[in-house]
Write a protein that holds these residues in place. Structure first.
Motif, PDB file in Angstrom:
ATOM      1  N   THR A 128      -1.426 -39.583 -11.069  1.00 55.26           N
ATOM      2  CA  THR A 128      -1.882 -38.239 -10.709  1.00 55.26           C
ATOM      3  C   THR A 128      -0.763 -37.267 -10.359  1.00 55.26           C
ATOM      4  O   THR A 128      -0.976 -36.059 -10.393  1.00 55.26           O
ATOM      5  CB  THR A 128      -2.841 -38.298  -9.506  1.00 55.26           C
ATOM      6  OG1 THR A 128      -2.121 -38.784  -8.363  1.00 55.26           O
ATOM      7  CG2 THR A 128      -4.052 -39.167  -9.809  1.00 55.26           C
ATOM      8  N   GLY A 129       0.386 -37.799  -9.952  1.00 54.81           N
ATOM      9  CA  GLY A 129       1.455 -36.928  -9.479  1.00 54.81           C
ATOM     10  C   GLY A 129       1.238 -36.464  -8.045  1.00 54.81           C
ATOM     11  O   GLY A 129       2.016 -35.678  -7.517  1.00 54.81           O
ATOM     12  N   LEU A 130       0.174 -36.945  -7.398  1.00 50.82           N
ATOM     13  CA  LEU A 130      -0.112 -36.594  -6.014  1.00 50.82           C
ATOM     14  C   LEU A 130       0.518 -37.626  -5.086  1.00 50.82           C
ATOM     15  O   LEU A 130       0.756 -38.761  -5.483  1.00 50.82           O
ATOM     16  CB  LEU A 130      -1.622 -36.560  -5.775  1.00 50.82           C
ATOM     17  CG  LEU A 130      -2.421 -35.595  -6.645  1.00 50.82           C
ATOM     18  CD1 LEU A 130      -3.906 -35.781  -6.398  1.00 50.82           C
ATOM     19  CD2 LEU A 130      -1.998 -34.161  -6.381  1.00 50.82           C
ATOM     20  N   GLN A 131       0.767 -37.248  -3.845  1.00 52.75           N
ATOM     21  CA  GLN A 131       1.368 -38.143  -2.857  1.00 52.75           C
ATOM     22  C   GLN A 131       0.364 -38.415  -1.750  1.00 52.75           C
ATOM     23  O   GLN A 131      -0.152 -37.493  -1.131  1.00 52.75           O
ATOM     24  CB  GLN A 131       2.622 -37.488  -2.268  1.00 52.75           C
ATOM     25  CG  GLN A 131       3.415 -38.379  -1.365  1.00 52.75           C
ATOM     26  CD  GLN A 131       4.131 -39.474  -2.139  1.00 52.75           C
ATOM     27  OE1 GLN A 131       4.592 -39.264  -3.248  1.00 52.75           O
ATOM     28  NE2 GLN A 131       4.214 -40.655  -1.554  1.00 52.75           N
ATOM     29  N   THR A 185      -5.774 -32.940   1.640  1.00 56.36           N
ATOM     30  CA  THR A 185      -4.998 -34.140   1.940  1.00 56.36           C
ATOM     31  C   THR A 185      -5.611 -35.373   1.294  1.00 56.36           C
ATOM     32  O   THR A 185      -6.828 -35.543   1.286  1.00 56.36           O
ATOM     33  CB  THR A 185      -4.927 -34.373   3.469  1.00 56.36           C
ATOM     34  OG1 THR A 185      -4.431 -33.193   4.102  1.00 56.36           O
ATOM     35  CG2 THR A 185      -4.026 -35.537   3.812  1.00 56.36           C
ATOM     36  N   TRP A 186      -4.751 -36.240   0.779  1.00 53.60           N
ATOM     37  CA  TRP A 186      -5.155 -37.556   0.295  1.00 53.60           C
ATOM     38  C   TRP A 186      -4.556 -38.556   1.271  1.00 53.60           C
ATOM     39  O   TRP A 186      -3.338 -38.623   1.425  1.00 53.60           O
ATOM     40  CB  TRP A 186      -4.631 -37.778  -1.114  1.00 53.60           C
ATOM     41  CG  TRP A 186      -4.841 -39.149  -1.675  1.00 53.60           C
ATOM     42  CD1 TRP A 186      -5.828 -40.038  -1.343  1.00 53.60           C
ATOM     43  CD2 TRP A 186      -4.055 -39.785  -2.677  1.00 53.60           C
ATOM     44  NE1 TRP A 186      -5.702 -41.183  -2.088  1.00 53.60           N
ATOM     45  CE2 TRP A 186      -4.614 -41.059  -2.920  1.00 53.60           C
ATOM     46  CE3 TRP A 186      -2.933 -39.409  -3.405  1.00 53.60           C
ATOM     47  CZ2 TRP A 186      -4.093 -41.945  -3.842  1.00 53.60           C
ATOM     48  CZ3 TRP A 186      -2.420 -40.300  -4.319  1.00 53.60           C
ATOM     49  CH2 TRP A 186      -2.998 -41.549  -4.545  1.00 53.60           C
ATOM     50  N   SER A 187      -5.401 -39.318   1.966  1.00 54.49           N
ATOM     51  CA  SER A 187      -4.939 -40.261   2.980  1.00 54.49           C
ATOM     52  C   SER A 187      -5.283 -41.689   2.588  1.00 54.49           C
ATOM     53  O   SER A 187      -6.278 -41.937   1.910  1.00 54.49           O
ATOM     54  CB  SER A 187      -5.597 -39.955   4.335  1.00 54.49           C
ATOM     55  OG  SER A 187      -5.279 -38.651   4.749  1.00 54.49           O
ATOM     56  N   MET A 208      -3.101 -27.947  -2.014  1.00 54.12           N
ATOM     57  CA  MET A 208      -4.389 -28.603  -2.161  1.00 54.12           C
ATOM     58  C   MET A 208      -4.249 -29.719  -3.184  1.00 54.12           C
ATOM     59  O   MET A 208      -3.673 -29.529  -4.234  1.00 54.12           O
ATOM     60  CB  MET A 208      -5.413 -27.561  -2.619  1.00 54.12           C
ATOM     61  CG  MET A 208      -6.813 -28.076  -2.646  1.00 54.12           C
ATOM     62  SD  MET A 208      -7.994 -26.773  -2.310  1.00 54.12           S
ATOM     63  CE  MET A 208      -8.490 -26.337  -3.946  1.00 54.12           C
ATOM     64  N   THR A 209      -4.795 -30.877  -2.883  1.00 54.81           N
ATOM     65  CA  THR A 209      -4.649 -32.004  -3.778  1.00 54.81           C
ATOM     66  C   THR A 209      -5.596 -31.928  -4.969  1.00 54.81           C
ATOM     67  O   THR A 209      -5.223 -32.258  -6.067  1.00 54.81           O
ATOM     68  CB  THR A 209      -4.887 -33.333  -3.041  1.00 54.81           C
ATOM     69  OG1 THR A 209      -6.189 -33.320  -2.466  1.00 54.81           O
ATOM     70  CG2 THR A 209      -3.840 -33.571  -1.993  1.00 54.81           C
ATOM     71  N   GLN A 210      -6.810 -31.520  -4.752  1.00 56.26           N
ATOM     72  CA  GLN A 210      -7.797 -31.427  -5.821  1.00 56.26           C
ATOM     73  C   GLN A 210      -8.725 -30.272  -5.533  1.00 56.26           C
ATOM     74  O   GLN A 210      -8.814 -29.790  -4.411  1.00 56.26           O
ATOM     75  CB  GLN A 210      -8.596 -32.723  -5.940  1.00 56.26           C
ATOM     76  CG  GLN A 210      -7.750 -33.867  -6.410  1.00 56.26           C
ATOM     77  CD  GLN A 210      -8.620 -35.036  -6.877  1.00 56.26           C
ATOM     78  OE1 GLN A 210      -9.823 -34.972  -6.954  1.00 56.26           O
ATOM     79  NE2 GLN A 210      -7.963 -36.115  -7.203  1.00 56.26           N
ATOM     80  N   ASN A 211      -9.465 -29.826  -6.544  1.00 57.09           N
ATOM     81  CA  ASN A 211     -10.414 -28.744  -6.363  1.00 57.09           C
ATOM     82  C   ASN A 211     -11.810 -29.328  -6.174  1.00 57.09           C
ATOM     83  O   ASN A 211     -12.359 -29.922  -7.085  1.00 57.09           O
ATOM     84  CB  ASN A 211     -10.380 -27.819  -7.585  1.00 57.09           C
ATOM     85  CG  ASN A 211     -11.322 -26.646  -7.439  1.00 57.09           C
ATOM     86  OD1 ASN A 211     -12.024 -26.516  -6.444  1.00 57.09           O
ATOM     87  ND2 ASN A 211     -11.325 -25.795  -8.427  1.00 57.09           N
ATOM     88  N   PHE A 212     -12.374 -29.137  -4.987  1.00 56.92           N
ATOM     89  CA  PHE A 212     -13.701 -29.654  -4.680  1.00 56.92           C
ATOM     90  C   PHE A 212     -14.718 -28.531  -4.543  1.00 56.92           C
ATOM     91  O   PHE A 212     -15.760 -28.704  -3.909  1.00 56.92           O
ATOM     92  CB  PHE A 212     -13.660 -30.481  -3.393  1.00 56.92           C
ATOM     93  CG  PHE A 212     -12.829 -31.724  -3.513  1.00 56.92           C
ATOM     94  CD1 PHE A 212     -13.252 -32.787  -4.293  1.00 56.92           C
ATOM     95  CD2 PHE A 212     -11.621 -31.827  -2.857  1.00 56.92           C
ATOM     96  CE1 PHE A 212     -12.491 -33.934  -4.406  1.00 56.92           C
ATOM     97  CE2 PHE A 212     -10.855 -32.977  -2.964  1.00 56.92           C
ATOM     98  CZ  PHE A 212     -11.288 -34.032  -3.743  1.00 56.92           C
ATOM     99  N   ALA A 213     -14.453 -27.364  -5.141  1.00 52.24           N
ATOM    100  CA  ALA A 213     -15.328 -26.205  -5.013  1.00 52.24           C
ATOM    101  C   ALA A 213     -16.738 -26.475  -5.511  1.00 52.24           C
ATOM    102  O   ALA A 213     -17.691 -25.873  -5.021  1.00 52.24           O
ATOM    103  CB  ALA A 213     -14.733 -25.014  -5.751  1.00 52.24           C
TER     104      ALA A 213
END
Length: 123
Positions: A56-59, A39-41, A1-6
């Motif tokens: 962020t360190g995210l891809q 996902t980050w698109s 999971m890229t981020q927490n959107f809870a």
């Protein structure tokens, strides 16, 4: 999971499509990316996206065209660019579109974040 959107509502499906279409058509020099739950698109691996990946360190996943599904809701969209005038023009238009619960704000001078602004309530 890229981020927490809870603790967040997804952006309304029609609003996501409206924003992505608007940026692609009128402001192709700006970067647009979006986050689903896992996902980050983005449409292009440009300098804005590379800088965000480093921070962020995210891809980001690069896609040829934006495709959205009601089954995989979008929780956040980013509009980024180094041309401050074009970015302001685009983001001002986004905040003046007829969208319920969807608006954005600057997180830096080159990044504008769009989210659902409605509050979560406990049932």
């Amino acid at each position: 999971m890229t981020q927490n959107f809870a603790n967040e509502h997804p952006i309304m499906y029609d609003d996501v499509r409206k924003i992505a279409t608007f940026i692609a058509e009128y402001f192709p020099m700006l970067s647009i990316s979006w986050f689903t739950e896992d996902t980050w698109s983005t449409l292009a691996q440009d300098d804005n996206i590379k800088a965000m990946e480093e921070q962020t360190g995210l891809q980001a996943k690069v896609v040829k065209k934006p495709q959205f599904s009601r089954k995989d809701p979008v929780y956040k969209m980013l509009v980024m660019g180094t041309d401050a005038d074009k970015l302001y023009e685009a983001t001002s238009a986004i905040n003046h579109m007829d969208m319920s619960y969807t608006s954005g704000g600057y997180t830096s001078e080159t990044c504008f974040e769009v989210k659902n602004t409605s509050e979560l309530t406990e049932e």
